[in-house]
Scaffold this motif. Structure first.
Motif, PDB file in Angstrom:
ATOM      1  N   PRO A  80       1.028  -1.358   0.080  1.00 48.63           N
ATOM      2  CA  PRO A  80       0.007  -0.159   0.010  1.00 48.63           C
ATOM      3  C   PRO A  80       1.034   1.372   0.038  1.00 48.63           C
ATOM      4  N   ARG A  81       0.216   2.229  -0.447  1.00 47.30           N
ATOM      5  CA  ARG A  81       1.074   3.674  -0.474  1.00 47.30           C
ATOM      6  C   ARG A  81       1.444   3.735   1.085  1.00 47.30           C
ATOM      7  N   GLN A  82       2.627   4.240   1.118  1.00 48.64           N
ATOM      8  CA  GLN A  82       3.391   4.743   2.492  1.00 48.64           C
ATOM      9  C   GLN A  82       4.350   5.666   2.301  1.00 48.64           C
ATOM     10  N   ALA A  83       4.804   6.298   3.567  1.00 50.64           N
ATOM     11  CA  ALA A  83       6.082   7.292   3.425  1.00 50.64           C
ATOM     12  C   ALA A  83       7.265   6.743   3.169  1.00 50.64           C
ATOM     13  N   TYR A  84       8.208   7.278   2.498  1.00 50.48           N
ATOM     14  CA  TYR A  84       9.398   6.813   2.478  1.00 50.48           C
ATOM     15  C   TYR A  84      10.394   8.057   2.567  1.00 50.48           C
ATOM     16  N   ARG A  85      11.587   7.806   3.251  1.00 51.49           N
ATOM     17  CA  ARG A  85      12.587   8.819   3.461  1.00 51.49           C
ATOM     18  C   ARG A  85      13.496   8.733   2.421  1.00 51.49           C
ATOM     19  N   VAL A  86      13.726   9.640   1.273  1.00 50.51           N
ATOM     20  CA  VAL A  86      14.385   9.585   0.264  1.00 50.51           C
ATOM     21  C   VAL A  86      15.523  10.259   0.241  1.00 50.51           C
ATOM     22  N   GLY A  87      16.872   9.978   0.311  1.00 47.43           N
ATOM     23  CA  GLY A  87      18.298  10.868   0.687  1.00 47.43           C
ATOM     24  C   GLY A  87      18.762  11.347  -0.821  1.00 47.43           C
ATOM     25  N   VAL A  88      19.187  12.530  -0.681  1.00 42.48           N
ATOM     26  CA  VAL A  88      19.712  13.212  -1.794  1.00 42.48           C
ATOM     27  C   VAL A  88      21.078  12.425  -1.990  1.00 42.48           C
ATOM     28  N   VAL A  89      21.255  11.914  -3.378  1.00 43.37           N
ATOM     29  CA  VAL A  89      22.445  11.428  -3.867  1.00 43.37           C
ATOM     30  C   VAL A  89      23.188  12.347  -4.468  1.00 43.37           C
ATOM     31  N   ARG A  90      24.685  12.643  -4.073  1.00 45.10           N
ATOM     32  CA  ARG A  90      25.652  13.378  -4.444  1.00 45.10           C
ATOM     33  C   ARG A  90      25.572  13.294  -6.086  1.00 45.10           C
ATOM     34  N   GLN A  91      25.601  14.205  -7.036  1.00 44.83           N
ATOM     35  CA  GLN A  91      25.763  14.003  -8.229  1.00 44.83           C
ATOM     36  C   GLN A  91      24.558  13.388  -9.099  1.00 44.83           C
ATOM     37  N   ASN A  92      23.489  13.343  -8.377  1.00 43.21           N
ATOM     38  CA  ASN A  92      22.537  12.523  -9.210  1.00 43.21           C
ATOM     39  C   ASN A  92      21.247  13.327  -9.039  1.00 43.21           C
ATOM     40  N   LEU A  93      20.931  14.293  -9.842  1.00 45.70           N
ATOM     41  CA  LEU A  93      19.756  14.934 -10.022  1.00 45.70           C
ATOM     42  C   LEU A  93      18.302  14.174 -10.318  1.00 45.70           C
ATOM     43  N   GLU A  94      18.632  12.914 -10.487  1.00 50.06           N
ATOM     44  CA  GLU A  94      17.544  12.217 -10.981  1.00 50.06           C
ATOM     45  C   GLU A  94      17.000  11.204  -9.464  1.00 50.06           C
TER      46      GLU A  94
END
Length: 138
Positions: A80-94
């Protein structure tokens, strides 16, 4: 970390704090290890110090993604839809587009994974407090 280093070393707390406060997390861990090894860790407390080192290594590999990230929602792999923490990845704007496409790397944490990292933090605090002679929490 600072308070334990102060406990086992003769350097003035002002000196230790001046060094410590200038560092980011990774270098703080290295600083802590250097001063702990320089100090006099009682033999019977050495296994606890080693556990703190291990937990700091575990935390360090995940901490920056959790701190330097954003909370997003998604539904993946039939969950089911849930929250995730998405960390910034250096040199990856995608990195956020990759998250939306279901391409989850080491920078993506579900709520249970965030709780696991939180437990590691708690364990570090408990061990450091024990090393400093404080009682274990209830």
């Amino acid at each position: 970390m600072l308070l334990y280093v102060d406990l086992i070393n003769d350097a003035p707390i002002e000196y230790l704090f001046d060094e410590y406060s200038r560092l980011t997390f990774g270098p703080k861990v290295d600083w802590f290890k250097k001063w702990v090894e320089f100090g006099a860790v009682p033999f019977e407390k050495r296994p606890i110090v080693e556990r703190v080192y291990k937990n700091l290594a575990t935390l360090h590999s995940k901490r920056n993604f959790l701190v330097h990230g954003e909370t997003w929602q998604g539904a993946f792999n039939g969950q089911p839809r849930q929250a995730y923490r998405v960390g910034v990845v250096r040199q990856n704007l995608e990195h956020l587009d990759e998250f939306d496409r279901g391409q989850h790397g080491e920078n993506v944490f579900s709520l249970p994974e965030v709780k696991e990292v939180t437990k590691v933090c708690h364990d570090i605090v408990v061990d450091l407090n024990f090393l400093r002679g404080q009682d274990l929490p209830d």
